[in-house]
Design an enzyme around this catalytic site. Structure first.
Site, PDB file in Angstrom:
ATOM      1  N   LYS A  14      26.612  10.200 -13.469  1.00  0.00           N
ATOM      2  CA  LYS A  14      25.345  10.908 -13.348  1.00  0.00           C
ATOM      3  C   LYS A  14      24.820  11.278 -14.742  1.00  0.00           C
ATOM      4  CE  LYS A  14      26.561  12.848  -8.816  1.00  0.00           C
ATOM      5  NZ  LYS A  14      26.681  14.122  -8.049  1.00  0.00           N
ATOM      6  N   TYR A  54      20.147   9.667  -1.627  1.00  0.00           N
ATOM      7  CA  TYR A  54      20.671  10.927  -1.079  1.00  0.00           C
ATOM      8  C   TYR A  54      19.966  11.309   0.229  1.00  0.00           C
ATOM      9  CZ  TYR A  54      23.604  12.047  -5.155  1.00  0.00           C
ATOM     10  OH  TYR A  54      24.587  12.061  -6.125  1.00  0.00           O
ATOM     11  N   ASN A 117      28.368  17.664 -11.596  1.00  0.00           N
ATOM     12  CA  ASN A 117      29.727  17.173 -11.342  1.00  0.00           C
ATOM     13  C   ASN A 117      29.966  15.724 -11.782  1.00  0.00           C
ATOM     14  OD1 ASN A 117      28.343  15.977  -9.276  1.00  0.00           O
ATOM     15  ND2 ASN A 117      29.596  16.798  -7.614  1.00  0.00           N
ATOM     16  N   HIS A 120      29.296  10.091  -9.057  1.00  0.00           N
ATOM     17  CA  HIS A 120      29.113   9.847  -7.617  1.00  0.00           C
ATOM     18  C   HIS A 120      30.055   8.735  -7.177  1.00  0.00           C
ATOM     19  CE1 HIS A 120      27.263   8.795  -3.770  1.00  0.00           C
ATOM     20  NE2 HIS A 120      27.412   7.540  -4.158  1.00  0.00           N
ATOM     21  N   GLU A 131      24.647   1.561  -0.435  1.00  0.00           N
ATOM     22  CA  GLU A 131      24.364   1.996  -1.806  1.00  0.00           C
ATOM     23  C   GLU A 131      24.357   0.802  -2.763  1.00  0.00           C
ATOM     24  OE1 GLU A 131      27.263   5.107  -2.431  1.00  0.00           O
ATOM     25  OE2 GLU A 131      26.275   6.439  -0.987  1.00  0.00           O
TER      26      GLU A 131
HETATM   27  N1  UDP Z   1      25.540  19.289  -4.494  1.00  0.00           N
HETATM   28  C1  UDP Z   1      25.086  20.479  -5.005  1.00  0.00           C
HETATM   29  N2  UDP Z   1      25.362  21.644  -4.318  1.00  0.00           N
HETATM   30  C2  UDP Z   1      26.064  21.644  -3.163  1.00  0.00           C
HETATM   31  C3  UDP Z   1      26.538  20.416  -2.648  1.00  0.00           C
HETATM   32  C4  UDP Z   1      26.249  19.249  -3.342  1.00  0.00           C
HETATM   33  O1  UDP Z   1      24.449  20.507  -6.056  1.00  0.00           O
HETATM   34  O2  UDP Z   1      26.288  22.714  -2.591  1.00  0.00           O
HETATM   35  C5  UDP Z   1      25.275  18.037  -5.234  1.00  0.00           C
HETATM   36  C6  UDP Z   1      26.514  17.578  -5.990  1.00  0.00           C
HETATM   37  O3  UDP Z   1      26.098  17.095  -7.265  1.00  0.00           O
HETATM   38  C7  UDP Z   1      27.035  16.458  -5.113  1.00  0.00           C
HETATM   39  C8  UDP Z   1      25.742  15.877  -4.559  1.00  0.00           C
HETATM   40  O4  UDP Z   1      24.912  17.019  -4.343  1.00  0.00           O
HETATM   41  O5  UDP Z   1      27.805  15.532  -5.848  1.00  0.00           O
HETATM   42  C9  UDP Z   1      25.903  15.108  -3.281  1.00  0.00           C
HETATM   43  O6  UDP Z   1      26.565  15.916  -2.329  1.00  0.00           O
HETATM   44  P1  UDP Z   1      27.721  15.310  -1.413  1.00  0.00           P
HETATM   45  O7  UDP Z   1      28.019  16.306  -0.358  1.00  0.00           O
HETATM   46  O8  UDP Z   1      27.356  13.930  -0.982  1.00  0.00           O
HETATM   47  O9  UDP Z   1      28.978  15.285  -2.418  1.00  0.00           O
HETATM   48  P2  UDP Z   1      29.725  14.055  -3.111  1.00  0.00           P
HETATM   49  O10 UDP Z   1      29.736  12.928  -2.117  1.00  0.00           O
HETATM   50  O11 UDP Z   1      28.964  13.723  -4.362  1.00  0.00           O
HETATM   51  O12 UDP Z   1      31.103  14.554  -3.426  1.00  0.00           O
HETATM   52 MG    MG Z   2      28.184  12.044  -1.079  1.00  0.00          MG
END
Ligand code: UDP
Ligand code: MG
Length: 154
Positions: A14, A54, A117, A120, A131
């Site tokens: 990211k 997303y 974080n 992805h 994707e």
């Molecule tokens: N995210 C966030 N706050 C939250 C949950 C998710 O900012 O409370 C962001 C975070 O960067 C995350 C992304 O949204 O990686 C996508 O969320 P997902 O639940 O798909 O998590 P991932 O698959 O990336 O672990």
């Molecule tokens: Mg995800």
């Protein structure tokens, strides 16, 4: 069913990860684990593209801020292939919230905030295929490595 050594996952560094110079480290982790790189590029996706990526999260309170974060700079998009690529990719990334990610994972080594974080990774084989099609409409490469029988039981 025979194990699928051709499973593919979409992994993306990211904007914070690119800005912090972590692209090489993240590539190295997947390479040395034994996965095969079959597509990679630096990209500057627009809002619409990110909203498609997303789409499942649209409506969540963090969604607008997360899209702003994803628009803050280029991302590094990759497709990695290998045994259990999706699940193992997620393990290598760590938990969504870096505070819950173990040391040795990408997020556990480099991140503190859920909204910063670093990376992805696809969460299912079905989503990985979606994707990959979204980020690499031009397709991915296929090639055979010389040492596949040292990585897989073939
Ligand atoms: N995210 C966030 N706050 C939250 C949950 C998710 O900012 O409370 C962001 C975070 O960067 C995350 C992304 O949204 O990686 C996508 O969320 P997902 O639940 O798909 O998590 P991932 O698959 O990336 O672990
Ligand atoms: Mg995800």
């Amino acid at each position: 069913m025979a194990p699928n050594i051709r499973e593919r996952t979409y992994i993306m560094v990211k904007p914070d990860g690119v800005d912090r110079g972590l692209v090489g480290d993240i590539i190295a982790r997947f390479e040395r684990r034994g996965f095969k790189l079959i597509a990679a590029k630096l990209a500057s996706p627009g809002k619409e593209h990110l909203e498609k990526h997303y789409a499942d999260l649209m409506g969540k309170p963090f969604f607008p801020g997360m899209i702003q974060y994803m628009l803050s700079g280029p991302v590094f998009a990759m497709v990695w292939e290998g045994l259990d690529a999706v699940k193992t990719g997620r393990v290598m990334l760590g938990a969504t919230n870096p505070l819950e990610s173990g040391p040795g994972t990408i997020r556990g080594d480099y991140a503190l905030a859920v909204g910063r974080n670093i990376c992805h990774g696809s969460d299912s084989v079905e989503n990985a295929e979606k994707e990959i099609a979204l980020w690499f409409p031009e397709g991915v490469l296929q090639y055979t490595r010389s040492q596949e029988s040292k990585v897989f039981e073939i």
